[in-house]
Structures are given as structure tokens and as C-alpha cells.
Design an enzyme around this catalytic site. Structure first.
Site, PDB file in Angstrom:
ATOM      1  N   CYS A 265       0.797  -1.246   0.000  1.00 43.76           N
ATOM      2  CA  CYS A 265       0.000   0.000   0.000  1.00 43.76           C
ATOM      3  C   CYS A 265       0.828   1.295   0.000  1.00 43.76           C
ATOM      4  CB  CYS A 265      -0.975   0.032   1.158  1.00 43.76           C
ATOM      5  SG  CYS A 265      -1.450  -1.561   1.813  1.00 43.76           S
ATOM      6  N   LYS A 396     -15.214  -3.816   5.782  1.00 43.74           N
ATOM      7  CA  LYS A 396     -14.747  -4.689   4.697  1.00 43.74           C
ATOM      8  C   LYS A 396     -15.723  -5.806   4.412  1.00 43.74           C
ATOM      9  CE  LYS A 396     -12.287  -8.083   7.488  1.00 43.74           C
ATOM     10  NZ  LYS A 396     -11.151  -8.987   7.579  1.00 43.74           N
ATOM     11  N   HIS A 442      -8.557  -1.217  -0.438  1.00 46.93           N
ATOM     12  CA  HIS A 442      -7.595  -2.295  -0.715  1.00 46.93           C
ATOM     13  C   HIS A 442      -8.420  -3.489  -1.160  1.00 46.93           C
ATOM     14  CE1 HIS A 442      -4.680  -0.524   2.302  1.00 46.93           C
ATOM     15  NE2 HIS A 442      -5.803  -0.173   2.868  1.00 46.93           N
TER      16      HIS A 442
HETATM   17 ZN   LIG Z   1      -3.308  -2.221   0.596  1.00 44.22          ZN
END
Ligand SMILES: [Zn+2]
Ligand SMILES: [Zn+2]
Length: 568
Positions: A265, A396, A442
């Protein structure tokens, strides 16, 4: 019932080996275990005796009786019995909490419960294995003997479960990885570090090519980023604060401290920040097959499933508020299509929402959670809500699938991040000319290539579909006279991008067919004088056996149709 079975197992062990010291015996997802400190070294040969003793205790139908005691009373009792591990467990119970014992017949355990009414309620049980386990999972502590078992409400359910375990053993990716020469993990290099052998690497490159092609089609761009970065980067990202125990020791280069990356990231963010960004270029979908290294305790490493170095099929999405819903839905749709292409159909989702302690604007959390839920509904995926179960930095979705023998595997994750964009002060210029914070997601579809490969090996028991098979066709000349002809046909097939080999060893035809079958090669072409004369091939399928003779072109057309794979 399973926890009660653990007590019964412990009682049986005590009857057989009165010097046994007991730790704890919880139930697990599909069974139970109990940890013992025992002079006698338990092996599978002891199982029948322990099971027979358990059967006696179950036949005695002793009731489970709960009794509450003071800390001092339990302390005295466990001291008198020399049960040192129980004393340590007793010390774990917070002051003021009720301390309870459970009696069943002549056996008493320090236990929160609950239990079934009596031992007779344990119906079908079986001991499954024994292994070493450190007390409290800490390598510095005493090694205990962990005895595993399982129990079900009926013999039929137990039998089905044992059959699944048997089946799982036959599919073990570590054994297949060795037998099919796919990968290895070598002590001289280090635990948890994977070597991809030519056949495994071939499969990986097919997966990667497919993955890249589909990502470009889905509007992603590819990135490549470094494997190490300065300490300052990891301080800004926060990894040195909350993730350092998973990171490897730093190295010094030109008196600057560097760390090996545990995640990709921060590097992707550096590319984002390499120049000014306008709302006009959002959304950005950036993907990388990024290799990361994370420390895992040696005791939890397992083949390809849990390793220390792995390549994530990583991607980050940066978008505006208006784009969040579409982007999330695209991610979910893409994940499912990807898994279907690899032969996994049965998919369930877990939606984890805002925990008590969280960073970021509550309104942003609200929007993110709504969009995740809307995506699952729109795609018709059954899901469970894990209220408050999200990471501190964003909600998430986890997607799980079932493999050929019904085991569930966590695969894709779509994770919002309200932390990194703040920490790195990421902005874009909006239509109003002002700076705005982008939304960041992500996402991984396959998880890591190592673990995905492990799942794939077990799902197919090593018999990969044609498009993934490292060798698709084995040509078997009947005698030495046909070797040249076989090589000629092999060259023609290679020209058409088929993966072929010629078995020209001086072995009998039967042995060659058996070996190709063992190597799980999808097709064998038996080539005798007659076939070569007629321009035909005698085709044998790994699954269907003898398919008879056909023209080479017909065989090529058949394979060409079979090797097609597409997202749907
Ligand atoms: Zn990530
Ligand atoms: Zn208990």
C-alpha cells in the site's frame, strides 16, 4: 457436546495414565482437543484403548454437575492433585469472576461450561490425531501432547466427516506438490519460503497472465514497486507502530534504515502522490502482483497455506464519494467472476462494520458500509453481518468459497481505508477547485498466489483442468520407430501453444500410460505405426479413458475448445 467429549477423553486418559497433568480441552470448528503433560508418549496405537475407556464412561451416563467454588478452594484442590497447569489457568481468571468446576463421574475439571446433561449424550466420537503443542502456544514453554478427536450427533454424520478428512489427506497439497514436482520449501533456505518448480511456475505464470489480461479489461493499470523502503515511510504509514511484530529486522544502507515490505500500500500511495491529481482522472484502479514478507511463528506455518513470503494479487482503488458504490460493486463482481473461472462456485460473504474504536469520519463509514451491503445484494451473494467486527480503519467484505470436498476458504477481501489517506495526506482537486480526500479501497481477489495455489491443488486433487495443466498432452510412441513421428506431432502442437511432452523412455506402453495418469496429464496420445501412417492419433483421456482414434486436427480442435476460459 464436543467440549463434553473433551472432558470424557481427559477422564479416559486419567484412568489409563493416572500421572497425567491436564491443561485445557476446548472444542474446535469440527472437533475438540485436550492438552496433556504425560510421561507416556501417546501414539495412534493408544487410540483404541482410550476410545474403549471413553465408551465405558459414556455408557455410565454420568451427569455433568456444575459446582461454584472460591478461588482458594480450587487452589487447594489443584495443589493437592499437583495440577500445576490448572493453577496457572486459575490465575488467568480475573478477580471477581465466578469460578466453576464440572464433575462427571470420577472426573472433575476447572471449566466455564456449558455441558450436555450427561456423558450418555455423546453419540458418535473418534480420536483423530495427536501432536505436540507448547503450553500457551509459546515456544519457551513446556511441550504438551495435544490429543484431537471429533464427535457428532449421529454415526452417519461422523462417517461423512471422517470420509472428508480421508479425502483431504489424499489431496494434501504438500504431498501432491512433491509427487507432481510443483513446489518445495527447503530447510536450507528457511521455513515458510516457497520455491516454485518448473511445473508449478508454469501454472503460476498461466494464472498471472489470465489475471493481468482480465485486470486490464476491467480498467486496471499495473504497478511494480520496490521490495524495501525507508523507515520513515513505515512510520508515516503506521506499520512500525501497529504492525512491527510482523515485520523483519531492518537493514542499514548508507546509514539509512530500511525495512522489507509487509504490504504494498505505501508504495502505491507514493505513486498517487508523485503529482497532483484531479477528480477527472478518478477512479484509479491500480494493481500489482506484489511480493511481501511477514513474520509468522514457526508453529503456524503450513505448506503453501501459511508462509512467510508471498505474492498478493493486490490492488488499490482511489475514487470520489460519488464513485464508491460503483467501484465496490465492480470489485465484488470481479472477485466472483475470477473465482468461477477457476472452478469455485459456492460463495458466501461476511460484512464487517465499524468497531467501537475507529478512525475516520462516521459519515464516510456509513457510506462505505452501505455500498458494501448494496454490492452484495446486487450480486445476490448470501452474507453474514459481523456488527462491529471491522478493522479500526474501515469496513470490509470477506468472500469465502467452498472447495470440491466442502471446506470453506477465505479468498477475496474488499477493505476500505480511512487511515492511510489521512496519514499520507492524499488529495485530489475537485470540480470546485478545492482539495478533497479520495476514498481508498484495498482489495485482493485470489489473496496470495501461494495460498491460492495450495487451495487449487487440493480442490482439483492435482488434476488441473486443461487450461491450467502444466503438461496438457503426453505423446507415447508404441515403439522406438515412432519416436521421430511423435516429436514431429509434438512440434506441431507446441506451435499452437499446447504444452506437450514425448515419453521416449525405453519403457513398456502400459507403464508410460500409468505414469502419465499418475502425473495427472489430461491427454495421452498413443502413437503406433498405423496411426502415423493414417495421420491419426489414438487419444486417451485422464478421466474418460480410451477415446479412440481421431484425426490430429480433430484432436486439436477438441483441446482448443476445452482450454478456453473466460470471466462470466
Ligand atoms: Zn493495501
Ligand atoms: Zn471444560
Amino acid at each position: 457436546m464436543r467440549h463434553s467429549a473433551a472432558h470424557v477423553m481427559a477422564a479416559a486418559v486419567r484412568r489409563l495414565w493416572p500421572d497425567a497433568l491436564f491443561d485445557i480441552g476446548p472444542d474446535t470448528e469440527d472437533g475438540f482437543y485436550y492438552d496433556f503433560d504425560l510421561k507416556h508418549r501417546l501414539t495412534a496405537e493408544d487410540f483404541p484403548a482410550i476410545e474403549a475407556e471413553m465408551a465405558k464412561i459414556i455408557a455410565e451416563n454420568a451427569p455433568f454437575v456444575r459446582e461454584e467454588k472460591t478461588r482458594e478452594e480450587v487452589l487447594e484442590m489443584m495443589k493437592a492433585r499437583g495440577q500445576t497447569y490448572k493453577l496457572e489457568r486459575l490465575a488467568d481468571i480475573p478477580e471477581g469472576e465466578t469460578i466453576s468446576l464440572y464433575h462427571s463421574g470420577d472426573f472433575t475439571d476447572l471449566c466455564r461450561g456449558p455441558h450436555v446433561a450427561s456423558t450418555g449424550e455423546i453419540r458418535a466420537f473418534k480420536l483423530t490425531s495427536v501432536a505436540g503443542a507448547y503450553f500457551r502456544g509459546d515456544e519457551k514453554n513446556q511441550m504438551m501432547q495435544r490429543l484431537y478427536g471429533t464427535a457428532f450427533r449421529s454415526q452417519a454424520e461422523l462417517d461423512a466427516h471422517l470420509k472428508m478428512l480421508e479425502e483431504a489427506k489424499l489431496r494434501d497439497h504438500r504431498a501432491l506438490g512433491r509427487d507432481l514436482d510443483l513446489f518445495s520449501i527447503q530447510e536450507s533456505v528457511g521455513p515458510g519460503l516457497v520455491h516454485w518448480h518448473p511445473k508449478g511456475a508454469r501454472i503460476r505464470s498461466i494464472i498471472e497472465e489470465f489475471w493481468r489480461k482480465e485486470h486490464y479489461r476491467a480498467g486496471y493499470e499495473m504497478l511494480y514497486t520496490p521490495h524495501i523502503g525507508r523507515a520513515g515511510l513505515w512510520e508515516t504509514s503506521g506499520h512500525l507502530g501497529f504492525y512491527s511484530e510482523n515485520m523483519y529486522a531492518p537493514m542499514d544502507v548508507d546509514e539509512q534504515r530500511y525495512y522489507i515490505k509487509p504490504m504494498n500500500c505505501p508504495f502505491h500511495i507514493q505513486i498517487y502522490k508523485s503529482r497532483k491529481r484531479s477528480y477527472r482522472e478518478l477512479s484509479l484502479r491500480w494493481a500489482e502482483l506484489g511480493t511481501v514478507y511477514r513474520y509468522e511463528r514457526a508453529g503456524v506455518l503450513h505448506g503453501l497455506m501459511r508462509v512467510r513470503g508471498f505474492t498478493q494479487d493486490d490492488a488499490h482503488i482511489y475514487c470520489t464519494e460519488e464513485q464508491v458504490e460503483t467501484e465496490v460493486r465492480e470489485c465484488v463482481r470481479f472477485a466472483i467472476a475470477m473465482w468461477r473461472a477457476f472452478g469455485f462456485e459456492d460463495i458466501v460473504a461476511y460484512l464487517a462494520t465499524r468497531p467501537e474504536k475507529a478512525v475516520g469520519d462516521p459519515a464516510r463509514w456509513e457510506l462505505a458500509q452501505r455500498s458494501l451491503e448494496a454490492a452484495l445484494k446486487a450480486e445476490g451473494i448470501p452474507y453474514e453481518l459481523d456488527e462491529g467486527g471491522g478493522a479500526f480503519y474501515g469496513p470490509k467484505i470477506d468472500l469465502k468459497t467452498r472447495d470440491a470436498i466442502g471446506r470453506a476458504w477465505q479468498m477475496s477481501t474488499v477493505q476500505f481505508d480511512f487511515n492511510l489517506p489521512d496519514r499520507f495526506d492524499m488529495v485530489y482537486t475537485g470540480p470546485d477547485g478545492q482539495e478533497h480526500r479520495p476514498y481508498m479501497v484495498h482489495r485482493a481477489l485470489l489473496g496470495s498466489l501461494e495460498r491460492f495455489f495450495g487451495i487449487l491443488i487440493e480442490h482439483y486433487a492435482g488434476a488441473f483442468p486443461l487450461w491450467l495443466a502444466p503438461v496438457q498432452v503426453c505423446l507415447i510412441p508404441v515403439t522406438d520407430k515412432q519416436i521421430a513421428g511423435a516429436r514431429e506431432i509434438a512440434a506441431q502442437l507446441k506451435e499452437k501453444d499446447f504444452r506437450v511432452m514425448v515419453d521416449d523412455r525405453p519403457e513398456k506402453m502400459g507403464a508410460k500410460i500409468r505414469d502419465a495418469q499418475m502425473q495427472k496429464i489430461p491427454y495421452m496420445l498413443i502413437l503406433g505405426g498405423r496411426e502415423l501412417e493414417n495421420g491419426t492419433v489414438s487419444v486417451r483421456s485422464r478421466v474418460a479413458g480410451d477415446l479412440g482414434a481421431m484425426a490430429l486436427e480433430a484432436f486439436v480442435a477438441k483441446m482448443d475448445a476445452e482450454r478456453q476460459v473466460a470471466l462470466r
